[in-house]
Design a protein around this motif. Structure first.
Motif, short mmCIF file in Angstrom:
data_model
loop_
_atom_site.label_atom_id
_atom_site.label_comp_id
_atom_site.label_asym_id
_atom_site.label_seq_id
_atom_site.Cartn_x
_atom_site.Cartn_y
_atom_site.Cartn_z
N UNK A 171 0.86 -1.23 -0.07
CA UNK A 171 0.01 0.05 -0.10
C UNK A 171 0.75 1.26 -0.05
N UNK A 172 1.95 1.04 0.12
CA UNK A 172 2.98 2.12 0.36
C UNK A 172 3.13 2.74 -1.15
N UNK A 173 3.77 4.08 -1.45
CA UNK A 173 4.10 4.40 -2.76
C UNK A 173 5.51 4.72 -2.87
N UNK A 174 5.97 3.99 -3.77
CA UNK A 174 7.34 4.37 -4.19
C UNK A 174 7.52 5.31 -5.38
N UNK A 175 8.53 6.25 -5.21
CA UNK A 175 8.48 7.29 -6.33
C UNK A 175 9.73 7.42 -6.90
N UNK A 176 10.05 7.63 -8.00
CA UNK A 176 11.10 8.12 -8.37
C UNK A 176 11.09 9.66 -9.28
N UNK A 177 11.96 10.52 -8.89
CA UNK A 177 11.63 11.78 -9.33
C UNK A 177 12.53 12.06 -10.43
N UNK A 178 12.13 12.86 -11.54
CA UNK A 178 12.75 13.07 -12.66
C UNK A 178 14.04 13.89 -12.29
N UNK A 179 15.25 13.27 -12.93
CA UNK A 179 16.46 13.79 -12.85
C UNK A 179 16.66 15.41 -12.43
N UNK A 180 15.97 16.40 -13.09
CA UNK A 180 16.15 17.53 -12.95
C UNK A 180 15.58 18.08 -11.42
N UNK A 181 14.83 17.28 -11.00
CA UNK A 181 14.23 17.41 -9.49
C UNK A 181 14.99 16.55 -8.21
N UNK A 182 15.96 15.97 -8.68
CA UNK A 182 16.86 15.15 -7.58
C UNK A 182 17.68 16.19 -6.85
N UNK A 183 17.89 15.89 -5.68
CA UNK A 183 18.93 16.95 -4.92
C UNK A 183 20.18 16.86 -5.65
N UNK A 184 20.79 17.81 -5.25
CA UNK A 184 22.30 17.96 -5.90
C UNK A 184 23.27 17.28 -5.02
N UNK A 185 23.98 16.21 -5.38
CA UNK A 185 25.00 15.71 -4.73
C UNK A 185 26.35 16.33 -4.86
#
Length: 86
Positions: free
Chosen positions: A40-54
């Motif tokens: 029932x949990x939602x797993x999410x992958x963000x678009x690359x441009x919205x990922x935090x900068x490492x």
């Protein structure tokens, strides 16, 4: 979104938006891929441009920009001096 699959699971757009907000995502346009897990949990992958900068990404992109920075060597160099009268 796969509306048909959401209807089969009785998962509403409101439930989806709530699950995204709980993950700190307030705009669905940031999402590349989302999966409703069996739990029932939602797993999410963000678009690359919205990922935090490492640090790794910062140095990778900054070195690429430096390599690709268009710098042209001058064909000639002109030096101008103003001489003082003595």
């Amino acid at each position: 979104m796969l509306d048909e699959h959401m209807r089969k699971q009785k998962y509403t757009i409101d439930a989806l938006n709530q699950a995204l907000r709980q993950k700190g995502i307030f705009d669905i346009k940031e999402v590349k891929y989302a999966v409703l897990e069996v739990s029932g949990q939602l797993s999410v992958q963000k678009k690359a441009e919205h990922l935090p900068l490492t640090q790794k990404n910062f140095y990778k992109h900054s070195s690429d920009e430096i390599k690709n920075f268009p710098v042209e060597a001058p064909n000639h160099l002109i030096l101008v001096y103003k001489l003082k009268a003595t």
